[in-house]
Motif scaffolding. Structure first.
Motif, PDB file in Angstrom:
ATOM      1  N   THR A 114       0.827  -1.215   0.000  1.00  0.00           N
ATOM      2  CA  THR A 114       0.000   0.000   0.000  1.00  0.00           C
ATOM      3  C   THR A 114       0.857   1.258   0.000  1.00  0.00           C
ATOM      4  OG1 THR A 114      -1.669  -1.185   1.288  1.00  0.00           O
ATOM      5  CG2 THR A 114      -1.898   1.207   1.175  1.00  0.00           C
ATOM      6  N   ILE A 115       1.995   1.205   0.692  1.00  0.00           N
ATOM      7  CA  ILE A 115       2.810   2.424   0.781  1.00  0.00           C
ATOM      8  C   ILE A 115       3.876   2.516  -0.308  1.00  0.00           C
ATOM      9  CG2 ILE A 115       2.477   2.545   3.292  1.00  0.00           C
ATOM     10  CD1 ILE A 115       5.572   1.876   3.388  1.00  0.00           C
ATOM     11  N   SER A 116       3.942   1.518  -1.180  1.00  0.00           N
ATOM     12  CA  SER A 116       4.973   1.583  -2.230  1.00  0.00           C
ATOM     13  C   SER A 116       4.605   2.665  -3.241  1.00  0.00           C
ATOM     14  CB  SER A 116       5.123   0.237  -2.934  1.00  0.00           C
ATOM     15  OG  SER A 116       3.939  -0.100  -3.603  1.00  0.00           O
ATOM     16  N   SER A 117       5.618   3.216  -3.912  1.00  0.00           N
ATOM     17  CA  SER A 117       5.385   4.260  -4.902  1.00  0.00           C
ATOM     18  C   SER A 117       5.124   3.628  -6.260  1.00  0.00           C
ATOM     19  CB  SER A 117       6.605   5.182  -4.991  1.00  0.00           C
ATOM     20  OG  SER A 117       7.712   4.457  -5.492  1.00  0.00           O
ATOM     21  N   GLU A 118       4.638   4.423  -7.191  1.00  0.00           N
ATOM     22  CA  GLU A 118       4.381   3.922  -8.543  1.00  0.00           C
ATOM     23  C   GLU A 118       5.679   3.451  -9.188  1.00  0.00           C
ATOM     24  OE1 GLU A 118       1.838   3.340 -10.743  1.00  0.00           O
ATOM     25  OE2 GLU A 118       0.635   3.423  -8.929  1.00  0.00           O
ATOM     26  N   ARG A 119       6.764   4.190  -8.930  1.00  0.00           N
ATOM     27  CA  ARG A 119       8.043   3.843  -9.577  1.00  0.00           C
ATOM     28  C   ARG A 119       8.689   2.641  -8.912  1.00  0.00           C
ATOM     29  NH1 ARG A 119      11.926   7.055  -8.920  1.00  0.00           N
ATOM     30  NH2 ARG A 119      10.946   8.442  -7.424  1.00  0.00           N
ATOM     31  N   GLY A 120       8.652   2.615  -7.590  1.00  0.00           N
ATOM     32  CA  GLY A 120       9.321   1.516  -6.891  1.00  0.00           C
ATOM     33  C   GLY A 120       8.331   0.615  -6.202  1.00  0.00           C
ATOM     34  N   ARG A 121       8.012  -0.501  -6.832  1.00  0.00           N
ATOM     35  CA  ARG A 121       7.013  -1.414  -6.261  1.00  0.00           C
ATOM     36  C   ARG A 121       7.679  -2.584  -5.540  1.00  0.00           C
ATOM     37  NH1 ARG A 121       1.834  -1.059  -8.220  1.00  0.00           N
ATOM     38  NH2 ARG A 121       1.441   0.406  -9.910  1.00  0.00           N
ATOM     39  N   ALA A 122       8.932  -2.426  -5.162  1.00  0.00           N
ATOM     40  CA  ALA A 122       9.676  -3.555  -4.607  1.00  0.00           C
ATOM     41  C   ALA A 122       9.180  -3.935  -3.215  1.00  0.00           C
ATOM     42  CB  ALA A 122      11.163  -3.228  -4.558  1.00  0.00           C
ATOM     43  N   SER A 158       7.245   8.102   1.962  1.00  0.00           N
ATOM     44  CA  SER A 158       6.075   7.949   2.838  1.00  0.00           C
ATOM     45  C   SER A 158       6.268   7.052   4.049  1.00  0.00           C
ATOM     46  CB  SER A 158       4.871   7.449   2.025  1.00  0.00           C
ATOM     47  OG  SER A 158       5.195   6.252   1.359  1.00  0.00           O
ATOM     48  N   GLY A 159       7.280   6.193   4.070  1.00  0.00           N
ATOM     49  CA  GLY A 159       7.506   5.372   5.254  1.00  0.00           C
ATOM     50  C   GLY A 159       7.808   3.928   4.933  1.00  0.00           C
ATOM     51  N   THR A 160       7.553   3.065   5.911  1.00  0.00           N
ATOM     52  CA  THR A 160       7.864   1.644   5.750  1.00  0.00           C
ATOM     53  C   THR A 160       6.677   0.793   6.203  1.00  0.00           C
ATOM     54  OG1 THR A 160       8.788   1.420   7.981  1.00  0.00           O
ATOM     55  CG2 THR A 160      10.313   2.029   6.196  1.00  0.00           C
ATOM     56  N   ALA A 161       6.660  -0.453   5.747  1.00  0.00           N
ATOM     57  CA  ALA A 161       5.644  -1.420   6.181  1.00  0.00           C
ATOM     58  C   ALA A 161       6.292  -2.788   6.281  1.00  0.00           C
ATOM     59  CB  ALA A 161       4.493  -1.462   5.178  1.00  0.00           C
TER      60      ALA A 161
END
Length: 372
Positions: free
Chosen positions: A278-286, A305-308
């Motif tokens: 949910t918190i991953s960015s569009e560019r980095g979906r790792a 935005s943070g970590t999960a």
């Protein structure tokens, strides 16, 4: 021509054929659907010169004939007519318009002559066989998501269908890959498919086939040549050109010696990946997968935005391993798995990973890792 039929029947057929027609066309006739009626039936046909769909529907024919009208326009008109209406189609006296009548509604659509409508000549088919629609749809559903959208490698813009000899007998196999992931599914080879040429069915055709296979119990007749494929199901005939290219030797990228085995509850895994991504960015979906005995920790880090993190109990007894994947690709594959338990086989953080349903060899998925 003059013909009357049920609005429901006409709408169902128009739904199938109008999808082939591109919204923008430089050739006017390609924006149209061909309507031809005789002998108690109405045949509808649409094409984009690469793909052609025709469907026959029962109708009351008062005057045989044929014409073409704008496909999306007639579809929208019929769609908005009241349910249960009787629709009458009749060409005008001056042969300039097609008049559509239903209840108190009247429409007149500009026509183009039937003679201008192109025919996707099929030619000779070298192999003909039948298989249940449910089996064919399963092959497509299991592999379609991995079709490449990269136009430069056009030979990956479809599903590769072919037959292969295996220790368990001949199999009819579908494969798709975009270079980041590979999907393979297979069924026992239908009678008549043996020795067929390997064919690449284009993405658009695959999508239309998928929508036409509505009744899983029905049989689909498949005809294949070097350049075309034709499918016949009930009263629908789909003819399509094939992609003229050579599909790569995909067997070389399927890992054979991945010795680190992970087994995890499929639904728990899918939901956990979905949550942390949910918190991953569009560019980095790792998403990073840290494996140790009996446990998996999923981690996503987004500098903006943070970590999960989320921990799962798993069946894993090999050496500890940290490996990263594109979360969307993981979810795409997890959505195709059927069994309660998913099986992953790893080699190292830089090598492709093999993913399958536990206890099933019908489908397999290969996923390239990401650096995390």
């Amino acid at each position: 021509m003059k013909v009357t039929l049920e609005r429901t029947d006409l709408l169902k057929s128009l739904t199938h054929v109008h999808r082939v027609v591109e919204r923008r066309n430089t050739i006017p006739i390609l924006s149209n659907v061909l309507l031809r009626c005789d002998g108690g039936e109405l045949r509808l046909k649409a094409t984009d010169l690469d793909l052609e769909i025709s469907e026959t529907v029962a109708a009351m024919v008062e005057q045989p004939g044929a014409t073409t009208v704008p496909a999306h326009m007639i579809y929208d008109i019929v769609r908005k007519l009241p349910d249960g209406a009787q629709v009458q189609l009749e060409t005008s006296a001056d042969n300039a318009t097609l008049e559509i009548r239903a209840g108190r509604s009247r429409f007149a659509l500009q026509m183009l002559p039937e003679a201008d409508f192109p025919d996707l000549t099929a030619g000779e088919f070298s192999h003909v066989f039948s298989l249940p629609a449910g089996d064919f749809k399963r092959l497509i559903d299991s592999t379609q998501f991995a079709i490449s959208t990269e136009e430069t490698r056009y030979y990956l813009n479809g599903i590769y269908f072919h037959t292969v000899e295996t220790p368990g007998g001949e199999r009819f196999r579908a494969v798709a890959t975009d270079g980041h992931r590979l999907a393979q599914a297979e069924i026992p080879a239908p009678s008549g498919s043996s020795g067929m040429p390997g064919v690449i069915v284009p993405r658009k055709t695959v999508g239309e086939i998928q929508k036409l296979l509505e009744d899983p119990q029905a049989d689909v007749k498949v005809e294949i040549s070097e350049t075309k494929v034709r499918l016949t199901t009930a009263n629908v005939v789909l003819t399509s050109k094939l992609i003229d290219g050579t599909f790569p030797d995909y067997g070389r990228v399927i890992p054979q010696h991945n010795d680190k085995l992970l087994q995890v509850d499929r639904e728990e895994f899918k939901e956990a990946v979905d949550r942390v991504s949910t918190i991953s960015s569009e560019r980095g979906r790792a998403v990073k997968m840290a494996l140790s005995e009996g446990r998996m920790v999923l981690t996503v880090i987004n500098p903006d935005s943070g970590t999960a993190t989320e921990e799962l109990a798993v069946d894993y007894e090999a050496d500890p391993l940290e490996i990263g994947f594109n979360s969307r690709y993981l979810l795409d594959i997890a959505a195709q798995l059927d069994k309660d338990t998913a099986r992953f086989r790893f080699a190292d953080p830089g090598a492709p990973t093999l993913i399958q349903d536990d206890g099933s060899e019908e489908a397999l998925y290969v996923l390239m890792p990401m650096r995390v």
